[in-house]
Design an enzyme around this catalytic site. Structure first.
Site, PDB file in Angstrom:
ATOM      1  N   ASP A   1       2.946 -23.981 -40.351  1.00 55.63           N
ATOM      2  CA  ASP A   1       4.022 -24.947 -40.149  1.00 55.63           C
ATOM      3  C   ASP A   1       4.307 -25.289 -38.701  1.00 55.63           C
ATOM      4  OD1 ASP A   1       4.357 -25.278 -42.837  1.00 55.63           O
ATOM      5  OD2 ASP A   1       5.886 -23.715 -43.018  1.00 55.63           O
TER       6      ASP A   1
ATOM      7  N   HIS B   1       6.921 -29.726 -48.717  1.00 56.97           N
ATOM      8  CA  HIS B   1       5.624 -29.905 -48.062  1.00 56.97           C
ATOM      9  C   HIS B   1       4.571 -30.362 -49.064  1.00 56.97           C
ATOM     10  CE1 HIS B   1       6.826 -26.665 -44.853  1.00 56.97           C
ATOM     11  NE2 HIS B   1       7.622 -27.716 -44.864  1.00 56.97           N
TER      12      HIS B   1
ATOM     13  N   ASP C   1       1.561 -29.556 -49.089  1.00 59.46           N
ATOM     14  CA  ASP C   1       0.623 -28.473 -49.455  1.00 59.46           C
ATOM     15  C   ASP C   1       1.173 -27.611 -50.585  1.00 59.46           C
ATOM     16  OD1 ASP C   1       2.504 -26.891 -48.148  1.00 59.46           O
ATOM     17  OD2 ASP C   1       1.050 -25.849 -46.873  1.00 59.46           O
TER      18      ASP C   1
ATOM     19  N   CYS D   1       0.578 -21.725 -46.325  1.00 62.16           N
ATOM     20  CA  CYS D   1       1.718 -21.784 -45.402  1.00 62.16           C
ATOM     21  C   CYS D   1       1.625 -20.700 -44.335  1.00 62.16           C
ATOM     22  CB  CYS D   1       3.039 -21.590 -46.149  1.00 62.16           C
ATOM     23  SG  CYS D   1       3.248 -22.683 -47.548  1.00 62.16           S
TER      24      CYS D   1
END
Lengths: 697, 697
Positions: free
Chosen positions: A380, A501, A503, A679
């Site tokens: 991130d 997010h 992802d 992440c």
């Protein structure tokens, strides 16, 4: 002064030598009187309007000149010999050219005699001519070599048949200690810094000195000056002994600054004879909303008038650079290094990662706790990318405005020699969870309605455009991403997730067939189908989350009986399907290019009566892709004959693509904190073989 | 939220209906369970991924639907009849379309039956379908009429084969008293104001009401919201009696504001049945450096999920407008009105102008002293132009940041109904004499290397790009001019003049032949040639400035004997020749398109040892062009046989073009104050017949 033109149009001044435009004519007067010295640039022509400066009552004229001078008369005279007087009319124009440089000042001459009605001589105008060759050169054909006077050097065109020089933002740091990006200092700190710059050569040929008062000036517009610096190699005589030279090498006097935001115009020496002066052009900023990436550098020859009057530019050569964009690397490119954080509680995860990365044959880099201060979200805080030019290429980290406790990592740990750094600063109030770079991904190369995206397309997540409120990726980062141009971004809807997010619901994996990749999407429908199948086959009492500390196991039957969970997942499926439709359209995908992964979500109340989604069990789509090896969050699904049914399904879906699944336990240290393997990691990858300047735009 | 995308790229969300892109598919789940109500938009298709939501162990499926529903199956089934169960495989997809709007909610149905291995029924998914037709429409074909669902309405293309709607900046004022530009109020002040806006129509067809929870929302990006407002015609029931209506007409409730910089997204009513809602789109700002002129307006159909969850846009229609650029009018266009100032000392000049304008048949408008407060430079405070669209056109004055004592004239005297006003505000320190609009001109239409400029090219004056200091036109005005795009500017060198305006050395006059115009240039060489001819013919003692009060006459001989004056004029000629070369190159001119006028200059010391030029006698090129009549500063040149030799030369040069010279005495009241006829006047002209959107860009 001219900032606006470089941005909004090409200054009319500076077009003389642009490809496709006619030869540069300079109008001059040709009056009788004392001989006039004229400095001429080979490749241009002088145009004398004869009638305007002829003595009154002139009716005829004749021209004589020395061998290095060529002339033509317009309209062309009737007579075969130019030596007999030619009728002078209102439009008579004399065009004067010189084909090679002079060895000495005034070594060439041209004279015009004016005659009256009866061919009596009324006056004589004499020019003493000195010719020089001047060319400001760059690598306009993009082969890494600065060729001589490329006819296209003054413009920039995309594509394999394109042209135009390329500039890197000098955003690495030659120093490892007390470092800062090289762009932040206006001197050449080390000789090694020169390779981050583009070479420009000023080639001149002519007499030992320019005639009195003439000079060469290099200049840029005010707008461009924010984006570029020019250094030159210092004169040899300034440095006499090698110790001195060593000192200078470190302290810069060898490479005086020619142009910068403080100095928009500066004289450069004319070296005399046949000479080449090497200059170094340094890019200072990336393309952005207010900067299209194009930069012009001009060299003018100035003619003196007299004190108190500005010197007139009588010749301008111009070169154009484009600043190389920042380029992201998709999952399908070969990894180089894998980054993860070490924290007090993630031993299990680290073990899994060490194992996966080791067996894949890549380098694992661990960011220790004294650096990460407990912030484990390596994905991130930063995004790896690179910049590329025909002469040099290096990785560049984009630092997110997220600025968690990892905030110093990109600058302190990554910036260095041949490792660049760029960031965009946003106001705290404008930064949301959507600014973390788990929300910034890039697709593999795609083709869409005949348009190629050989570097793929950037993917970000935002709120619905119809939303009257909602979180978004901050404007300064979005502007930056769009301005790079070569990986045209796609905005998805990710604000339906607590963390928000992209992802969390999608990733790309390599594939041997079709488009050479598959898009993987989280799919609650697939999850429900799998659980219903388990139930049907008598495994309704099989439990998720078995063997986990602090987590209550739950049976398949209980999940299927939870009507509220079903309707929450219907909503999630509709959100993902909305994104699926956008991705299909924007990446030119068919349903066969997409694989649905069995993943359930649940909604949590964030603010009063506002719900957003989180993964119900470890979100398998949030994986790390290392070549053919996938590091997948271990889902802790229901076991059938001792094997996790979710893992089995995942393996079966990936096997057909020749991919190997490794399940990594991230439950306590990542999943429970609303993130997963992806992440918590980051991968620096090899750049594309494809060169961005070969894009057809 | 989405501001960045409208500027830097098209949001992926909003491309569904763009021309050339495939039909919009919406992915949906088709699960067994209670019937699901679905609202469908005619022209799109629903795509159900059958396998994903089929009951476990499903091996076959079959489809049934009512007559308004069409479906297709992919991959196409082998069997000829769809009614017998079709094998279900991993890729089975059902595409559902509806060809016309529903009359009632849920008046159409589709069901899918899933079967097991032995064709036993495992479950049934039922959709209750309601179809609506929705189209947000604009005048994308530029004929003044809002056609229905133009396939190109979502993009904008220049040229006669182009498309895309057009928006005017609503920069006039419907009120004459207490006026301000209409853009500055966020309501429709009068019904007449609507004609300055572009009509947009929301056409819908369907049941009387949308199914529960569905709604229509209009939305724009934050970036676009600075540039546009949308009003709609209010519902009839709000207004019951005519007095009430009259009141509303003035106070706006008839035209509620839908979108603005405060409201980026708002629900619009669905009217039911076959309906058209008229909307009015108002442009708020001109293209500029940070605004390319393109604006998108979106209409989305939102599907409800449940409280606390954002509604999902299931269909988006999008239209694109381009804001009309501000266009200047060259000397070759027909005049409408001539503006001059009346001052205590310019009676002689006014008499000359009144005579000239009167006999040319145009309207003379005099700005009186209580307004101009002694500032006579009508040319410098403002530039007349216009904006144009298929539905409406009006003049717009560009107010200069010069802000002399005439500063209030453009706003107070010109702004009004169908007379627009625009300005750019600069800091006082950035404003120089080069910001006066005598330094802003425009060429007639030209063609350059095959590129057409049917609206001509803007011409401004600046300092040399090589100058380390110098005056310039301020950045905000230059940015504005470049951003209009349709008259791509040319920058000349004018800083060599004390006043520094291009109209001191150049103008354009109409001509019957060649390019239909001539460029006139001041030429000291021509002046000297004329004076030498006079001397040679025995008129060396003829005097300039004869009969003028407070001005010492000077003989031709004295002028020719002044060597310093000769060298000053050589410099001036070189400055003008430099501009001549640029103009030839940038306007595609030949020497035959240019006429040299006999005008001398002299240098004056401005700051210590810094010299700039002023006209030696009234600068004849600084003329007013009214059709075939030229109003020229009376030069007070040497007389030959009672006739001024300069006037005679001027007349002889212009006669061939069919132009009539009128010499106007501006000596004391303008020339001595460093201006002439052109500086002291301004002309509003008819717009071009050529429509700017037909430009090939």
């Amino acid at each position: 002064m001219f900032q606006e033109m470089s941005v909004t149009g090409t200054p009319a001044f500076l077009r003389a030598r642009r490809s496709g435009t006619p030869e540069h004519h300079r109008t001059c007067s040709l009056s009788t009187g004392p001989p006039r010295g004229v400095l001429h640039v080979v490749g241009t022509s002088l145009k004398a309007i004869l009638n305007r400066s002829a003595p009154p009552s002139s009716k005829f004229f004749s021209v004589k000149c020395t061998s290095n001078v060529q002339y033509s008369i317009s309209p062309p005279p009737q007579e075969t010999s130019h030596l007999s007087p030619i009728p002078l009319n209102g439009n008579s124009v004399l065009l004067i050219r010189m084909s090679r440089a002079s060895q000495f000042e005034n070594d060439s001459k041209l004279s015009v005699r004016y005659y009256g009605e009866n061919k009596e001589v009324l006056g004589k105008a004499v020019l003493h001519l000195t010719a020089v060759e001047i060319s400001l050169d760059v690598d306009a054909d993009r082969d890494g070599v600065v060729e001589k006077n490329n006819p296209n050097k003054g413009s920039w065109k995309w594509g394999p048949n394109g042209h135009g020089a390329i500039l890197l933002v000098n955003c690495d740091s030659e120093r490892s200690y007390g470092k800062k990006p090289d762009t932040e200092q206006n001197y050449v700190s080390r000789v090694s810094d020169l390779k981050d710059m583009s070479v420009m050569v000023l080639r001149t040929k002519g007499p030992a000195k320019l005639p009195e008062g003439y000079k060469l000036t290099m200049h840029i517009s005010q707008g461009d000056a924010e984006s570029v610096r020019v250094f030159r190699s210092g004169s040899a005589e300034a440095v006499n002994n090698s110790l001195h030279k060593l000192f200078y090498n470190y302290f810069v006097k060898d490479y005086p600054l020619v142009l910068s935001s403080e100095v928009l115009s500066q004289e450069v020496p004319y070296l005399g004879g046949v000479a080449e002066m090497t200059l170094y052009v340094e890019g200072l900023r990336f393309p952005d909303k207010d900067f299209n990436g194009l930069i012009s550098i001009n060299l003018s020859l100035l003619e003196p008038i007299s004190a108190g009057l500005p010197e007139t530019p009588i010749f301008t050569d111009r070169v154009v650079f484009r600043v190389a964009p920042w380029i992201m690397t998709p999952n399908t490119l070969e990894p180089v290094e894998v980054f993860v954080c070490s924290t007090s509680d993630n031993n299990q995860f680290l073990k899994g990662m060490r194992n996966l990365v080791g067996k894949s044959g890549y380098k694992l880099k661990i960011c220790h706790e004294y650096v990460n201060r407990g912030d484990r979200w390596m994905q991130d805080e930063l995004e790896f990318g690179y910049i590329d030019s025909p002469h040099h290429r290096f990785p560049v980290v984009l630092d997110s405005p997220r600025d968690g406790l990892l905030l110093d990592f990109p600058y302190n740990e990554l910036l260095g020699p041949d490792f660049g750094y760029v960031t965009r600063v946003a106001q705290r109030k404008d930064v949301s969870s959507l600014d973390s770079f788990g929300n910034l991904e890039v697709s593999p190369p795609v083709t869409l309605n005949g348009k190629n995206y050989p570097l793929g397309r950037i993917i970000i997540g935002v709120a619905f455009p119809t939303a009257t409120k909602g979180r978004n990726m901050t404007k300064v980062v979005q502007d930056f991403l769009w301005a790079q141009k070569v990986q045209e971004p796609i905005a998805l809807f990710s604000d339906w997730l607590v963390v928000g997010h992209v992802d969390e619901f999608m990733t790309f994996v390599p594939a041997p067939d079709r488009k050479r990749f598959r898009l993987l999407l989280a799919s609650p429908d697939s999850g429900y189908k799998l659980f219903r199948g388990l139930q049907k086959n008598g495994h309704g009492q099989a439990k998720l989350f078995e063997g986990l500390r602090d987590e209550e196991p739950i049976t398949v039957d209980d999940i299927l009986n939870d009507e509220s969970l079903q309707s929450e997942n219907n909503y999630v499926q509709s959100c993902i399907d909305w994104n699926r439709d956008v991705l299909k359209r924007e990446l030119g995908l068919e349903d066969e290019d997409i694989i649905d992964l069995p993943i359930l979500f649940k909604l949590v109340e964030e603010e009063e009566k506002e719900y957003r989604a989180v993964a119900y069990y470890p979100d398998m789509v949030n994986m790390i892709v290392l070549g053919r090896n996938l590091g997948i969050p271990k889902p802790f699904g229901p076991k059938v004959n001792g094997r996790c049914a979710l893992e089995a399904e995942m393996c079966s879906l990936m096997e057909g693509l020749g991919l190997k699944c490794t399940f990594i336990d991230d439950f306590a240290s990542y999943h429970k904190l609303l993130g997963e393997v992806h992440c918590g990691s980051n991968v620096r990858r090899e750049p594309f073989d494809f060169k961005w300047w070969n894009l057809e735009m």
